[in-house]
Design an enzyme around this catalytic site. Structure first.
Site, PDB file in Angstrom:
ATOM      1  N   SER A  13       0.796  -1.215   0.000  1.00 27.05           N
ATOM      2  CA  SER A  13       0.000   0.000   0.000  1.00 27.05           C
ATOM      3  C   SER A  13       0.832   1.270   0.000  1.00 27.05           C
ATOM      4  O   SER A  13       0.409   2.293  -0.500  1.00 27.05           O
ATOM      5  CB  SER A  13      -0.915   0.016   1.241  1.00 27.05           C
ATOM      6  OG  SER A  13      -1.770  -1.104   1.228  1.00 27.05           O
ATOM      7  N   ARG A 143     -38.841 -19.228  -5.647  1.00 30.77           N
ATOM      8  CA  ARG A 143     -38.767 -19.960  -4.390  1.00 30.77           C
ATOM      9  C   ARG A 143     -39.817 -19.425  -3.420  1.00 30.77           C
ATOM     10  O   ARG A 143     -39.954 -18.207  -3.252  1.00 30.77           O
ATOM     11  CB  ARG A 143     -37.370 -19.811  -3.778  1.00 30.77           C
ATOM     12  CG  ARG A 143     -37.138 -20.655  -2.527  1.00 30.77           C
ATOM     13  CD  ARG A 143     -37.232 -22.149  -2.838  1.00 30.77           C
ATOM     14  NE  ARG A 143     -37.019 -22.952  -1.653  1.00 30.77           N
ATOM     15  CZ  ARG A 143     -35.886 -23.591  -1.376  1.00 30.77           C
ATOM     16  NH1 ARG A 143     -34.869 -23.516  -2.217  1.00 30.77           N
ATOM     17  NH2 ARG A 143     -35.770 -24.298  -0.274  1.00 30.77           N
ATOM     18  N   GLU A 238      -5.929  -2.016  -5.630  1.00 29.82           N
ATOM     19  CA  GLU A 238      -6.112  -0.621  -6.036  1.00 29.82           C
ATOM     20  C   GLU A 238      -6.506   0.285  -4.878  1.00 29.82           C
ATOM     21  O   GLU A 238      -7.098   1.348  -5.084  1.00 29.82           O
ATOM     22  CB  GLU A 238      -7.141  -0.516  -7.149  1.00 29.82           C
ATOM     23  CG  GLU A 238      -6.845  -1.359  -8.365  1.00 29.82           C
ATOM     24  CD  GLU A 238      -5.508  -1.043  -8.985  1.00 29.82           C
ATOM     25  OE1 GLU A 238      -5.213   0.141  -9.211  1.00 29.82           O
ATOM     26  OE2 GLU A 238      -4.739  -1.973  -9.253  1.00 29.82           O
ATOM     27  N   GLY A 239      -6.185  -0.125  -3.669  1.00 30.76           N
ATOM     28  CA  GLY A 239      -6.489   0.686  -2.497  1.00 30.76           C
ATOM     29  C   GLY A 239      -7.642   0.090  -1.712  1.00 30.76           C
ATOM     30  O   GLY A 239      -8.649  -0.318  -2.283  1.00 30.76           O
TER      31      GLY A 239
END
Length: 249
Positions: A13, A143, A238-239
């Site tokens: 990071s 359902r 990507e963070g």
């Protein structure tokens, strides 16, 4: 196939903390370092490698390295997104010529890449969330429980409505960030917002969709298990929360 070799074991990071280095020698550079979680590394023909030519983030540069110059490890086992391979990459004195230096301002280049890649991740999250909502809606319509279709129960219907709202919000954020990038305008904030919101919405929505399937959602015979595994990675690369840059291989 190309790979973007930035992430390191100790610097996923914090880009400025990478330890890979480039030593200038006659005719070029020698690269030393280890990268991890490098997407498409097992198939890549060349790599864009980030390494330090000097201390500090301003000393980071980017190099174009042919596959013969790197050692690629075996594919890393992953929780989800298994159709996309990733591996570790090692450089042990790899020589590259002077012209292999493609960016002296590597840190700025890496930050600029996020402005382009984060809208893409947001778009991936939008697509995944749309699939989860479609699957949950189709299941909830056929359902039955306690004499009526699942979607007619408020506990299920409200969750599906929240998913639909998140989907539209995430799509608009992704479009906005991508539009700014296409126009050549600054989009750092919009790209980060789109990526963070869409990824969180996808994880949250897939979890609720899986819940709507009940026990069947936990089965590999239904698509929810795969979508659940795939969604989590969107929050990480990507963070991710607490890490403004994030793993970005």
């Amino acid at each position: 196939m190309a790979s973007y070799a930035l992430t390191e074991p100790h610097a996923g990071s914090e880009v400025a903390a990478i330890r890979s280095r480039a030593e200038r020698v006659q005719g070029g550079f020698r690269l030393y370092g280890r990268k991890t979680w490098i997407s498409h590394a097992p198939e890549a023909g060349f790599f864009v490698v980030f390494a330090k030519v000097a201390e500090g983030r301003e000393g980071i540069a980017a190099f174009l390295v042919e596959r013969e110059g790197v050692e690629v490890g075996p594919p890393l086992p992953k929780l989800g997104q298994r159709a996309s391979s990733a591996a570790e990459v090692a450089l042990e004195g790899t020589f590259v010529p002077e012209e292999a230096l493609i960016a002296r301002e590597g840190f700025r280049l890496a930050m600029g890449v996020f402005d382009r890649s984060r809208p893409v991740v947001a778009a991936m999250a939008v697509g995944l969330l749309r699939r989860a909502l479609d699957e949950a809606l189709a299941y909830a319509r056929v359902r039955e429980a306690f004499g009526k279709a699942l979607w007619e129960h408020h506990g299920v219907g409200f969750k599906l409505a929240e998913m639909a709202m998140d989907l539209e919000a995430a799509r608009l954020l992704a479009h906005r960030a991508a539009d700014l990038a296409e126009r050549g305008e600054a989009n750092s904030m919009e790209a980060a917002m789109a990526k963070a919101f869409a990824a969180d919405a996808a994880v949250r929505g897939v979890s609720e969709a899986l819940q709507a399937f009940g026990g069947n959602g936990y089965s590999e015979g239904y698509p929810m298990a795969k979508l659940y595994r795939d969604a989590k990675a969107l929050q990480i690369y990507e963070g991710h929360l607490g890490d403004p840059a994030g793993d970005c291989a």
